[in-house]
Motif scaffolding. Structure first.
Motif, PDB file in Angstrom:
ATOM      1  N   MET A   1      60.554  12.737  -6.589  1.00 43.15           N
ATOM      2  CA  MET A   1      59.137  12.423  -6.415  1.00 43.15           C
ATOM      3  C   MET A   1      58.970  11.395  -5.309  1.00 43.15           C
ATOM      4  O   MET A   1      59.713  10.416  -5.244  1.00 43.15           O
ATOM      5  N   LYS A   2      57.975  11.641  -4.440  1.00 45.25           N
ATOM      6  CA  LYS A   2      57.671  10.704  -3.367  1.00 45.25           C
ATOM      7  C   LYS A   2      56.283  10.107  -3.582  1.00 45.25           C
ATOM      8  O   LYS A   2      55.425  10.692  -4.241  1.00 45.25           O
ATOM      9  N   ILE A   3      56.085   8.920  -3.027  1.00 41.29           N
ATOM     10  CA  ILE A   3      54.779   8.270  -3.026  1.00 41.29           C
ATOM     11  C   ILE A   3      54.364   8.037  -1.579  1.00 41.29           C
ATOM     12  O   ILE A   3      55.158   7.552  -0.772  1.00 41.29           O
ATOM     13  N   ILE A   4      53.121   8.389  -1.260  1.00 39.02           N
ATOM     14  CA  ILE A   4      52.558   8.099   0.052  1.00 39.02           C
ATOM     15  C   ILE A   4      51.378   7.144  -0.135  1.00 39.02           C
ATOM     16  O   ILE A   4      50.482   7.417  -0.945  1.00 39.02           O
ATOM     17  N   ILE A   5      51.390   6.042   0.608  1.00 34.97           N
ATOM     18  CA  ILE A   5      50.331   5.037   0.518  1.00 34.97           C
ATOM     19  C   ILE A   5      49.629   4.911   1.870  1.00 34.97           C
ATOM     20  O   ILE A   5      50.117   4.233   2.775  1.00 34.97           O
ATOM     21  N   PRO A   6      48.473   5.573   2.064  1.00 36.96           N
ATOM     22  CA  PRO A   6      47.701   5.354   3.295  1.00 36.96           C
ATOM     23  C   PRO A   6      47.010   3.990   3.218  1.00 36.96           C
ATOM     24  O   PRO A   6      46.271   3.718   2.264  1.00 36.96           O
ATOM     25  N   MET A   7      47.254   3.127   4.210  1.00 37.56           N
ATOM     26  CA  MET A   7      46.741   1.757   4.124  1.00 37.56           C
ATOM     27  C   MET A   7      46.529   1.154   5.513  1.00 37.56           C
ATOM     28  O   MET A   7      46.801  -0.019   5.734  1.00 37.56           O
ATOM     29  N   ALA A   8      46.043   1.952   6.453  1.00 37.83           N
ATOM     30  CA  ALA A   8      45.942   1.483   7.834  1.00 37.83           C
ATOM     31  C   ALA A   8      44.698   0.647   8.106  1.00 37.83           C
ATOM     32  O   ALA A   8      44.582   0.038   9.167  1.00 37.83           O
ATOM     33  N   GLY A   9      43.748   0.602   7.166  1.00 35.93           N
ATOM     34  CA  GLY A   9      42.533  -0.182   7.393  1.00 35.93           C
ATOM     35  C   GLY A   9      42.830  -1.665   7.526  1.00 35.93           C
ATOM     36  O   GLY A   9      43.775  -2.181   6.930  1.00 35.93           O
ATOM     37  N   MET A  10      42.009  -2.375   8.274  1.00 32.23           N
ATOM     38  CA  MET A  10      42.246  -3.785   8.559  1.00 32.23           C
ATOM     39  C   MET A  10      41.591  -4.723   7.546  1.00 32.23           C
ATOM     40  O   MET A  10      41.741  -5.933   7.629  1.00 32.23           O
ATOM     41  N   GLY A  11      40.837  -4.194   6.594  1.00 31.95           N
ATOM     42  CA  GLY A  11      40.275  -5.039   5.541  1.00 31.95           C
ATOM     43  C   GLY A  11      39.314  -6.097   6.057  1.00 31.95           C
ATOM     44  O   GLY A  11      39.396  -7.263   5.683  1.00 31.95           O
ATOM     45  N   LYS A  12      38.347  -5.693   6.884  1.00 28.86           N
ATOM     46  CA  LYS A  12      37.453  -6.658   7.519  1.00 28.86           C
ATOM     47  C   LYS A  12      36.602  -7.424   6.514  1.00 28.86           C
ATOM     48  O   LYS A  12      36.236  -8.585   6.752  1.00 28.86           O
ATOM     49  N   ARG A  13      36.281  -6.808   5.374  1.00 29.80           N
ATOM     50  CA  ARG A  13      35.460  -7.513   4.376  1.00 29.80           C
ATOM     51  C   ARG A  13      36.230  -8.617   3.664  1.00 29.80           C
ATOM     52  O   ARG A  13      35.630  -9.427   2.949  1.00 29.80           O
ATOM     53  N   MET A  14      37.563  -8.649   3.857  1.00 25.74           N
ATOM     54  CA  MET A  14      38.378  -9.691   3.241  1.00 25.74           C
ATOM     55  C   MET A  14      38.743 -10.797   4.224  1.00 25.74           C
ATOM     56  O   MET A  14      39.610 -11.619   3.941  1.00 25.74           O
ATOM     57  N   ARG A  15      38.123 -10.824   5.390  1.00 25.09           N
ATOM     58  CA  ARG A  15      38.374 -11.916   6.312  1.00 25.09           C
ATOM     59  C   ARG A  15      37.858 -13.226   5.714  1.00 25.09           C
ATOM     60  O   ARG A  15      36.875 -13.210   4.982  1.00 25.09           O
ATOM     61  N   PRO A  16      38.517 -14.387   5.965  1.00 20.94           N
ATOM     62  CA  PRO A  16      39.540 -14.626   6.980  1.00 20.94           C
ATOM     63  C   PRO A  16      40.974 -14.284   6.559  1.00 20.94           C
ATOM     64  O   PRO A  16      41.894 -14.406   7.355  1.00 20.94           O
ATOM     65  N   HIS A  17      41.168 -13.851   5.331  1.00 21.09           N
ATOM     66  CA  HIS A  17      42.529 -13.672   4.820  1.00 21.09           C
ATOM     67  C   HIS A  17      43.261 -12.532   5.522  1.00 21.09           C
ATOM     68  O   HIS A  17      44.479 -12.588   5.698  1.00 21.09           O
ATOM     69  N   THR A  18      42.539 -11.507   5.937  1.00 17.43           N
ATOM     70  CA  THR A  18      43.193 -10.380   6.596  1.00 17.43           C
ATOM     71  C   THR A  18      43.356 -10.580   8.103  1.00 17.43           C
ATOM     72  O   THR A  18      43.808  -9.676   8.798  1.00 17.43           O
ATOM     73  N   LEU A  19      43.010 -11.754   8.597  1.00 19.42           N
ATOM     74  CA  LEU A  19      43.289 -12.061  10.002  1.00 19.42           C
ATOM     75  C   LEU A  19      44.781 -12.307  10.216  1.00 19.42           C
ATOM     76  O   LEU A  19      45.296 -12.143  11.328  1.00 19.42           O
ATOM     77  N   THR A  20      45.484 -12.703   9.168  1.00 19.29           N
ATOM     78  CA  THR A  20      46.910 -13.019   9.286  1.00 19.29           C
ATOM     79  C   THR A  20      47.801 -12.114   8.440  1.00 19.29           C
ATOM     80  O   THR A  20      48.989 -11.975   8.733  1.00 19.29           O
ATOM     81  N   VAL A  21      47.224 -11.506   7.396  1.00 24.86           N
ATOM     82  CA  VAL A  21      48.005 -10.660   6.485  1.00 24.86           C
ATOM     83  C   VAL A  21      47.223  -9.385   6.213  1.00 24.86           C
ATOM     84  O   VAL A  21      46.024  -9.451   5.911  1.00 24.86           O
ATOM     85  N   PRO A  22      47.841  -8.193   6.296  1.00 28.90           N
ATOM     86  CA  PRO A  22      47.133  -6.965   5.933  1.00 28.90           C
ATOM     87  C   PRO A  22      46.645  -7.022   4.486  1.00 28.90           C
ATOM     88  O   PRO A  22      47.337  -7.562   3.610  1.00 28.90           O
TER      89      PRO A  22
END
Length: 331
Positions: A1-22
């Motif tokens: 079994m494999k798992i695929i995690i699509p997660m390329a979004g930059m999470g702009k609504r979580m700024r400032p925290h997503t400015l340094t960490v995805p």
């Protein structure tokens, strides 16, 4: 079994925290969001997870990639990194990991967390399983309709008139990953879009029309991490559901709590529903219903409903604050 995690979004609504960490690497109850997702999927899967494939933005950087691969290793699986350079829809995001689509596959978008129903294991004999949740206003979600036998009859993307209240929460099982890959590639090759994007629901509709039988499953709770307040609430629910208990040599801990390594709590009360990262110092303070990330110092503070980043120095009161990495706040 494999798992695929699509997660390329930059999470702009979580700024400032997503400015340094995805966003999927922001800690919830002591672990990155994405680690909770893959661990919970592994917990309801009756087969061994052999590979975890992450679809990310190149902007995440090598440190984030290293951390993601480490999450896979902790589950005894091989980690793989794929890139999505343009946000062209859910089907396009998954297809970026097409080299991993060749067998039984679980797919989970890293936008939200969930609390799994431990009694409801993935039935790997099913053609496909779509996890859903009943919601009051389904207009911002893809939804499904069911027949009398529980099979999905329709997939509808963000219906503006009522079709169904069973919202797709972004978790899927496919018995034949290669078949899914071919159907998504068909969308790309023929420029078949819905609302301007290549949608997974269109690929699943084509599969259904050709005889694939899709059923639904539900989770115990569906949790959002779209903004600071939602993330704090999700931290609370995960601490409570998983009965996480923190320990410290100093101060008072009110459970449930997570307390990382080398944390100093001096003349302070931490909890309930607080997560404190490694190497933090909490002095002369009360910290409840908060997330404090690593290497942060809190002094003479009364913190509640607050999210502090890494390497923050915070002095004073905050009933509703969101402070990014390397910030100094003195009230």
């Amino acid at each position: 079994m494999k798992i695929i995690i699509p997660m390329a979004g930059m999470g702009k609504r979580m700024r400032p925290h997503t400015l340094t960490v995805p966003k999927p690497l922001i800690p919830i109850a002591g672990k990155p969001m994405v680690q909770h997702i893959v661990e919970d999927l592994a917990g309801i899967c009756p087969e061994k997870i052999t590979e975890i494939a992450y679809v990310i933005s190149r902007a995440f950087g090598k440190e984030a990639e290293k951390n993601l691969l480490a999450v896979a290793t902790k589950l005894g699986a091989q980690g793989k990194i794929y890139y999505q350079d343009e946000p062209l829809g859910t089907a396009h995001a998954i297809l970026c990991a097409k080299d991993s689509l060749d067998e039984k596959t679980l797919i989970a978008f890293a936008d939200t967390l969930f609390v799994a129903d431990k009694t409801a294991k993935v039935d790997t004999n099913k053609d496909g399983i779509i996890w859903v949740q009943k919601i009051e206003d389904p207009r911002q979600f893809g939804v499904v309709k069911l027949d009398g036998e529980g099979f999905i009859t329709d997939f509808v993307e963000k219906p503006q008139t009522f079709i169904s209240d069973l919202a797709i929460i972004g978790i899927y099982y496919f018995k034949d990953g290669a078949y899914l890959k071919n159907e998504m590639q068909h969308l790309i090759d023929n420029d078949i879009k819905d609302k301007g994007e290549f949608q997974l629901t269109n690929a699943m509709e084509n599969m259904k029309q050709k005889g694939t039988k899709f059923v639904t499953s539900q989770v115990a709770e569906w949790l959002d991490c779209g903004n600071k307040d939602a993330t704090i609430y999700t931290n609370k629910r995960i601490l409570d559901h998983k009965k996480i208990t923190g320990k410290s040599e100093g101060g008072k801990i009110i459970q449930p709590c997570f307390v990382g390594e080398n944390v100093k709590i001096v003349n302070s009360t931490v909890g309930p529903f607080a997560s404190i990262g490694d190497n933090c110092v909490i002095e002369n303070s009360t910290v409840e219903n908060c997330i404090v990330q690593t290497n942060t110092k809190v002094k003479n503070a009364q913190l509640s409903n607050t999210l502090l980043g890494n390497y923050v120095e915070f002095t004073g009161n905050a009933k509703d604050a969101s402070i990014g990495d390397y910030s100094t706040i003195k009230n």
